[in-house]
Design an enzyme around this catalytic site. Sequence first.
Site, PDB file in Angstrom:
ATOM      1  N   GLU A 147     -11.336   3.955   5.490  1.00 28.87           N
ATOM      2  CA  GLU A 147     -10.291   4.844   6.023  1.00 28.87           C
ATOM      3  C   GLU A 147     -11.034   6.011   6.674  1.00 28.87           C
ATOM      4  O   GLU A 147     -11.076   6.118   7.886  1.00 28.87           O
ATOM      5  CB  GLU A 147      -9.367   5.330   4.890  1.00 28.87           C
ATOM      6  CG  GLU A 147      -8.279   6.311   5.335  1.00 28.87           C
ATOM      7  CD  GLU A 147      -7.503   6.932   4.169  1.00 28.87           C
ATOM      8  OE1 GLU A 147      -7.993   6.903   3.023  1.00 28.87           O
ATOM      9  OE2 GLU A 147      -6.396   7.462   4.416  1.00 28.87           O
TER      10      GLU A 147
ATOM     11  N   ASP B  60       1.758   4.041   2.684  1.00 30.10           N
ATOM     12  CA  ASP B  60       0.775   4.938   2.047  1.00 30.10           C
ATOM     13  C   ASP B  60       1.455   6.052   1.243  1.00 30.10           C
ATOM     14  O   ASP B  60       1.686   5.880   0.050  1.00 30.10           O
ATOM     15  CB  ASP B  60      -0.185   5.504   3.106  1.00 30.10           C
ATOM     16  CG  ASP B  60      -1.584   5.761   2.544  1.00 30.10           C
ATOM     17  OD1 ASP B  60      -1.822   5.445   1.371  1.00 30.10           O
ATOM     18  OD2 ASP B  60      -2.444   6.274   3.292  1.00 30.10           O
TER      19      ASP B  60
ATOM     20  N   HIS C 144       1.459   4.762  -2.529  1.00 30.40           N
ATOM     21  CA  HIS C 144       1.159   5.584  -3.709  1.00 30.40           C
ATOM     22  C   HIS C 144       2.491   6.164  -4.166  1.00 30.40           C
ATOM     23  O   HIS C 144       3.105   6.923  -3.406  1.00 30.40           O
ATOM     24  CB  HIS C 144       0.177   6.690  -3.336  1.00 30.40           C
ATOM     25  CG  HIS C 144      -1.104   6.164  -2.749  1.00 30.40           C
ATOM     26  ND1 HIS C 144      -2.248   5.997  -3.497  1.00 30.40           N
ATOM     27  CD2 HIS C 144      -1.401   5.724  -1.491  1.00 30.40           C
ATOM     28  CE1 HIS C 144      -3.199   5.502  -2.720  1.00 30.40           C
ATOM     29  NE2 HIS C 144      -2.712   5.319  -1.495  1.00 30.40           N
TER      30      HIS C 144
ATOM     31  N   HIS D 163      -9.439   1.171  -1.684  1.00 32.92           N
ATOM     32  CA  HIS D 163      -9.435   1.855  -0.399  1.00 32.92           C
ATOM     33  C   HIS D 163     -10.875   1.853   0.128  1.00 32.92           C
ATOM     34  O   HIS D 163     -11.811   2.203  -0.607  1.00 32.92           O
ATOM     35  CB  HIS D 163      -8.999   3.314  -0.558  1.00 32.92           C
ATOM     36  CG  HIS D 163      -7.519   3.516  -0.738  1.00 32.92           C
ATOM     37  ND1 HIS D 163      -6.797   2.886  -1.704  1.00 32.92           N
ATOM     38  CD2 HIS D 163      -6.648   4.303  -0.043  1.00 32.92           C
ATOM     39  CE1 HIS D 163      -5.527   3.281  -1.606  1.00 32.92           C
ATOM     40  NE2 HIS D 163      -5.410   4.140  -0.614  1.00 32.92           N
TER      41      HIS D 163
ATOM     42  N   HIS E  57       0.868  -1.182   0.000  1.00 31.61           N
ATOM     43  CA  HIS E  57       0.000   0.000   0.000  1.00 31.61           C
ATOM     44  C   HIS E  57       0.900   1.226   0.000  1.00 31.61           C
ATOM     45  O   HIS E  57       1.263   1.751   1.060  1.00 31.61           O
ATOM     46  CB  HIS E  57      -0.928  -0.029   1.226  1.00 31.61           C
ATOM     47  CG  HIS E  57      -1.925   1.095   1.238  1.00 31.61           C
ATOM     48  ND1 HIS E  57      -3.094   1.033   1.960  1.00 31.61           N
ATOM     49  CD2 HIS E  57      -1.939   2.310   0.618  1.00 31.61           C
ATOM     50  CE1 HIS E  57      -3.776   2.154   1.798  1.00 31.61           C
ATOM     51  NE2 HIS E  57      -3.091   2.949   0.985  1.00 31.61           N
TER      52      HIS E  57
HETATM   53  N1  HPA Z   1      -6.362   7.698   0.780  1.00 32.67           N
HETATM   54  C1  HPA Z   1      -7.023   7.882  -0.364  1.00 32.67           C
HETATM   55  N2  HPA Z   1      -6.433   8.272  -1.475  1.00 32.67           N
HETATM   56  C2  HPA Z   1      -5.129   8.472  -1.467  1.00 32.67           C
HETATM   57  C3  HPA Z   1      -4.394   8.306  -0.329  1.00 32.67           C
HETATM   58  C4  HPA Z   1      -5.038   7.896   0.860  1.00 32.67           C
HETATM   59  O1  HPA Z   1      -4.448   7.727   1.938  1.00 32.67           O
HETATM   60  N3  HPA Z   1      -3.112   8.594  -0.645  1.00 32.67           N
HETATM   61  C5  HPA Z   1      -3.094   8.912  -1.952  1.00 32.67           C
HETATM   62  N4  HPA Z   1      -4.319   8.846  -2.464  1.00 32.67           N
HETATM   63 ZN    ZN Z   2      -3.629   4.827   0.287  1.00 32.64          ZN
END
Ligand code: HPA
Ligand code: ZN
Length: 331
Positions: free
Chosen positions: A187, A265, A6, A184, A4
Amino acid sequence: MELHLHIEGTLEPELAFALAARHGIALPYPTVEALRAAYSFGDLQSFLDLYYKTCDVLRDRSDFYTLAMAYFARAHADNIVHAELFFDPQTHTSRGVPMGDVIGGLRDAMADAERRYGITSELILCFLRHLPEEDALATLEAAMPFRSEIVGVGLDSGERGNPPAKFVHVFARAKSLGFRLVAHAGEEGPAAYIREALDLLQVERIDHGVRCEEDPALVERLIRERTPLTVCPLSNVKLRVVPRLADHNLARLLARGVNITIHSDDPAYFGGYLGDNFRACAAELGLGAHQLTALCENAIRASFLPATEKATHLSRLRRAVAQWTMRSLLP
Ligand code: HPA
Ligand code: ZN
């Protein structure tokens, strides 16, 4: 294992300024220090606003190469052996950067990382959930010339008000094309989004998922089905999903038998790479060798690697843990 991450979230302020200078672009902050100081977020959206702005410095194939190589050097320092990288093509194609330059630059770096560091990696194309499903469908079609270079698709960006149900058709299409599926969910969004991601999108892993506890029957199901939750502890603190790391529910979920894995992340923005996340959890949540090993084993099993490579990594991990245990027993 990094499952996970980006890749755009590994853009350190120093590199952002170097790329801005290369292209003659002004960033919204005057200095590296001012940009870093802006990394204080009230929620997911306030982070995303800055994150998408900073992405403007990524203009050509060599920028994506440089970005990913800088990440792989850090990943190597953290002993990462395999990484599954999220990338957001819509953030770049909407600014006129060709899809082929984004994927080409990343793939060049992935090949060099394997040669230089022995790190294997895969790409996961994420759809931006704040945009309409038609845009996601068009993005998937635009990615088809690169089908063999992408292992799966995911769903990211602002979760509230953008439920997985909005993306049923594009995930069905991606599944029919043989892509692996993740999203996702849970969160900032409710536990119901985790159920939607599983039932409507048919994903194999949930990214984050920490709000699952709001639905006890869902937790039971996650345990029963061994669904991996790719949890990002330092991210959750920075984006105020949890008030303090000591309050994080990951240790409790792990103890209950939920298939938790730990990742970073957007490490350039959230104050730490994978090693930092592990060390912070060990310190703040009291995780010992047993739990830390379980988190690593879960991640190996949750990866999209072939079974033979998973077996190799599991035995390497067990050897490393045994050596570490032996050393800690010696005077
Ligand atoms: N959440 C959702 N979208 C995202 C995130 C995240 O933590 N990081 C980069 N895009
Ligand atoms: Zn993420």
